[in-house]
Design a protein around this motif. Structure first.
Motif, mmCIF file in Angstrom:
data_model
loop_
_atom_site.group_PDB
_atom_site.id
_atom_site.type_symbol
_atom_site.label_atom_id
_atom_site.label_comp_id
_atom_site.label_asym_id
_atom_site.label_seq_id
_atom_site.Cartn_x
_atom_site.Cartn_y
_atom_site.Cartn_z
ATOM 1 N N LEU A 329 0.818 -1.210 0.000
ATOM 2 C CA LEU A 329 0.000 0.000 0.000
ATOM 3 C C LEU A 329 0.859 1.270 0.000
ATOM 4 C CD1 LEU A 329 -2.828 -1.074 2.482
ATOM 5 C CD2 LEU A 329 -2.871 -1.070 -0.019
ATOM 6 N N LEU A 330 1.935 1.259 0.789
ATOM 7 C CA LEU A 330 2.798 2.443 0.842
ATOM 8 C C LEU A 330 3.541 2.652 -0.479
ATOM 9 C CD1 LEU A 330 4.308 2.341 4.446
ATOM 10 C CD2 LEU A 330 2.505 3.821 3.560
ATOM 11 N N ALA A 331 3.930 1.566 -1.125
ATOM 12 C CA ALA A 331 4.648 1.694 -2.402
ATOM 13 C C ALA A 331 3.715 2.085 -3.540
ATOM 14 C CB ALA A 331 5.346 0.377 -2.732
ATOM 15 N N TYR A 332 2.451 1.706 -3.440
ATOM 16 C CA TYR A 332 1.499 1.987 -4.511
ATOM 17 C C TYR A 332 1.290 3.491 -4.698
ATOM 18 C CZ TYR A 332 -2.848 2.094 -7.181
ATOM 19 O OH TYR A 332 -3.798 2.352 -8.135
ATOM 20 N N ILE A 333 1.271 4.237 -3.587
ATOM 21 C CA ILE A 333 0.965 5.671 -3.661
ATOM 22 C C ILE A 333 2.000 6.439 -4.487
ATOM 23 C CG2 ILE A 333 0.651 7.779 -2.301
ATOM 24 C CD1 ILE A 333 -0.470 5.963 -0.054
ATOM 25 N N PRO A 334 3.300 6.372 -4.163
ATOM 26 C CA PRO A 334 4.260 7.094 -5.019
ATOM 27 C C PRO A 334 4.337 6.519 -6.428
ATOM 28 C CG PRO A 334 5.416 5.735 -3.410
ATOM 29 C CD PRO A 334 3.973 5.726 -3.021
ATOM 30 N N GLY A 335 4.129 5.197 -6.560
ATOM 31 C CA GLY A 335 4.129 4.601 -7.898
ATOM 32 C C GLY A 335 3.003 5.150 -8.755
ATOM 33 N N PHE A 336 1.833 5.321 -8.157
ATOM 34 C CA PHE A 336 0.677 5.862 -8.876
ATOM 35 C C PHE A 336 0.926 7.312 -9.279
ATOM 36 C CE2 PHE A 336 -3.293 8.254 -8.850
ATOM 37 C CZ PHE A 336 -4.075 7.521 -9.707
ATOM 38 N N ILE A 337 1.420 8.117 -8.345
ATOM 39 C CA ILE A 337 1.679 9.537 -8.623
ATOM 40 C C ILE A 337 2.732 9.692 -9.722
ATOM 41 C CG2 ILE A 337 2.570 11.685 -7.642
ATOM 42 C CD1 ILE A 337 1.362 10.793 -4.955
ATOM 43 N N GLY A 338 3.804 8.904 -9.618
ATOM 44 C CA GLY A 338 4.840 8.959 -10.645
ATOM 45 C C GLY A 338 4.324 8.538 -12.007
ATOM 46 N N SER A 339 3.415 7.572 -12.036
ATOM 47 C CA SER A 339 2.864 7.085 -13.297
ATOM 48 C C SER A 339 2.001 8.139 -13.969
ATOM 49 C CB SER A 339 2.033 5.818 -13.054
ATOM 50 O OG SER A 339 2.833 4.786 -12.524
ATOM 51 N N VAL A 340 1.213 8.855 -13.188
ATOM 52 C CA VAL A 340 0.375 9.920 -13.760
ATOM 53 C C VAL A 340 1.251 10.967 -14.452
ATOM 54 C CG1 VAL A 340 -1.203 11.812 -13.218
ATOM 55 C CG2 VAL A 340 -1.512 9.578 -12.125
ATOM 56 N N ALA A 341 2.362 11.337 -13.792
ATOM 57 C CA ALA A 341 3.289 12.312 -14.383
ATOM 58 C C ALA A 341 3.939 11.767 -15.652
ATOM 59 C CB ALA A 341 4.357 12.699 -13.359
ATOM 60 N N LEU A 342 4.350 10.498 -15.623
ATOM 61 C CA LEU A 342 4.981 9.902 -16.802
ATOM 62 C C LEU A 342 3.982 9.725 -17.942
ATOM 63 C CD1 LEU A 342 7.428 7.230 -15.355
ATOM 64 C CD2 LEU A 342 8.007 9.259 -16.678
ATOM 65 N N TYR A 343 2.738 9.394 -17.616
ATOM 66 C CA TYR A 343 1.700 9.274 -18.648
ATOM 67 C C TYR A 343 1.558 10.594 -19.398
ATOM 68 C CZ TYR A 343 -0.290 4.726 -17.257
ATOM 69 O OH TYR A 343 -0.503 3.401 -17.020
ATOM 70 N N ASP A 344 1.493 11.678 -18.644
ATOM 71 C CA ASP A 344 1.322 12.988 -19.261
ATOM 72 C C ASP A 344 2.521 13.331 -20.154
ATOM 73 O OD1 ASP A 344 -0.219 15.562 -19.404
ATOM 74 O OD2 ASP A 344 1.651 16.341 -18.566
ATOM 75 N N ALA A 346 4.638 11.170 -21.582
ATOM 76 C CA ALA A 346 4.667 10.271 -22.739
ATOM 77 C C ALA A 346 3.599 10.639 -23.759
ATOM 78 C CB ALA A 346 4.477 8.827 -22.281
ATOM 79 N N MET A 347 2.438 11.071 -23.291
ATOM 80 C CA MET A 347 1.371 11.448 -24.214
ATOM 81 C C MET A 347 1.754 12.687 -25.008
ATOM 82 S SD MET A 347 -2.712 11.801 -23.493
ATOM 83 C CE MET A 347 -2.538 13.064 -22.231
ATOM 84 N N GLN A 348 2.410 13.637 -24.351
ATOM 85 C CA GLN A 348 2.854 14.832 -25.051
ATOM 86 C C GLN A 348 3.954 14.506 -26.072
ATOM 87 O OE1 GLN A 348 1.510 17.884 -24.812
ATOM 88 N NE2 GLN A 348 0.009 17.082 -23.352
ATOM 89 N N ALA A 349 4.826 13.563 -25.728
ATOM 90 C CA ALA A 349 5.960 13.231 -26.590
ATOM 91 C C ALA A 349 5.560 12.372 -27.784
ATOM 92 C CB ALA A 349 7.047 12.531 -25.778
ATOM 93 N N THR A 350 4.604 11.450 -27.577
ATOM 94 C CA THR A 350 4.264 10.486 -28.620
ATOM 95 C C THR A 350 2.937 10.757 -29.314
ATOM 96 O OG1 THR A 350 3.120 8.985 -27.088
ATOM 97 C CG2 THR A 350 5.506 8.713 -27.317
#
Length: 392
Positions: A329-344, A346-350
């Motif tokens: 549960l503790l690892a999921y939170i920063p992983g989720f936040i980091g993924s949202v930033a990377l999604y944005d 990657a979407m802008q780049a590709t």
């Protein structure tokens, strides 16, 4: 009021640096799973964007059809034959072909996907396309996909700035002579893993761009509109039973699923994404196992002491599983936040539709918990050997 802090938390927090490193390691696995799922969803969503925006109930393609970006044309006479079947209201042919667009700024040529149809029988359910159908009726006018990748040049930007007289050269793959078309409007569809950009033209303009590629009677997709209230599956069965086997017919869900299966099972990118998702899960189990095993080894004397004063194996095993759940549960939170930033990013780049969905968020959360619980189940073998005699 006394608050009882769980033993599992106390043991994890005792060594703060190791605890933070453990959470960071699992968060990285969470991030990897999110990235793999995001790209996988983007693959399927972009590959079926045209399918999802077609106006029709049934879709006729060649029996050799593999995917929308692979050219497998068939005679449009097959499409017109369907008008003789009960329940069929109208039909519309669609032409598809890759061509080369010359970047007006640099002169470089890049592959672009050209979609052609009769503007009098529109087949695309895109508002911007419907608003520009009258322009498509003018010879040598095209609509440009504003979401195409940037290598095609500032076509969309110039049009938005009021330059409505842009002339672009399109080259057929079998010709060195370019064909000049005018930008009449913009629409939004977006690229995919197989397509960098899109153009929409009338069927007559399409055939002039590709004069030697195919005869006019060969089409790529036949779109069938049914009468209101008619069961598509019943008409589908009737068409399949009576049309020759040089064509195949799909309902919309079948058409979309066929395309998804092609990219998932018959292309390297689909295989790689599935393999990477599996590897991320396996690596996650190994990492969490090492973390929990190391923690048990460090606290081995403490566990032996608990056994000595009467705590059963079940209690100690529960402590390990609690630690696994806390880490997940503790690892999921920063992983989720980091993924949202990377999604944005990657979407802008590709320009691909890489977006966070509630379905993916739930899948990764469940997977993370299962990974940690599985690792805990493997690590408890060390705990079962804890002996009260070890404290002496």
């Amino acid at each position: 009021m006394n608050v009882k802090i769980p033993l599992a938390w106390l043991q994890l927090a005792q060594q703060k640096v190791r605890f933070v490193v453990a959470v960071a390691g699992i968060a990285f696995i969470v991030l990897l799973m999110f990235i793999q799922l995001g790209f996988q969803d983007a693959l399927y969503s972009s590959a079926t964007a045209v399918h999802q925006n077609l106006k029709g109930d049934l879709f006729l393609v060649s029996s050799q059809y593999k995917s929308l970006t692979s050219n497998q044309s068939f005679s449009r006479n097959r499409l017109y034959q369907t008008l003789g079947f009960n329940g069929v209201e109208s039909v519309s042919p669609m032409y598809l072909q890759f061509a080369k667009l010359k970047n007006p700024a640099t002169g470089e040529k890049y592959s672009i996907y050209v979609i052609g149809f009769d503007p009098g029988k529109p087949v695309m359910n895109i508002p911007e396309v419907e608003q520009n159908l009258d322009k498509l009726k003018i010879p040598d006018v095209m609509l440009f996909d504003r979401d195409s990748r940037p290598e095609f040049g500032p076509i969309a930007a110039k049009f938005d700035q009021g330059n409505t007289e842009q002339t672009i050269e399109i080259f057929s793959f079998d010709s060195l002579q370019g064909y000049r078309v005018r930008v009449g409007g913009l629409f939004s569809l977006g690229p995919s893993f197989g397509v960098d950009g899109n153009l929409i033209v009338s069927d007559s303009t399409f055939l002039r761009i590709n004069p030697n590629i195919r005869p006019a009677e060969n089409i790529d997709v036949g779109i069938i509109k049914l009468e209101p209230g008619v069961d598509p599956n019943q008409v589908l069965k009737n068409l399949q039973a009576n049309l020759p086997n040089d064509v195949q017919i799909f309902t919309r869900p079948q058409f979309i699923n066929f395309e998804k299966q092609y990219w998932a099972a018959r292309t390297p990118i689909g295989f790689i994404l599935n393999l990477m998702l599996t590897m991320a899960s396996v690596v996650g189990v190994v990492i969490v196992y090492q973390i929990l095993y190391s923690n048990i080894a460090t606290q081995f004397i403490a566990y032996a002491t608990l056994k000595a004063i009467g705590y059963a194996n079940g209690y100690l095993l529960n402590v390990v599983f609690q630690q696994a759940l806390i880490l997940a549960l503790l690892a999921y939170i920063p992983g989720f936040i980091g993924s949202v930033a990377l999604y944005d990013f990657a979407m802008q780049a590709t320009k691909l539709p890489i977006v966070m969905t509630s379905n993916n968020a739930l899948i990764v959360l469940t997977s993370t918990v299962l990974i940690c619980i599985t690792s805990g189940a493997l690590a408890i073998n060390k705990l079962r050997s804890a002996d009260p005699a070890d404290i002496f």
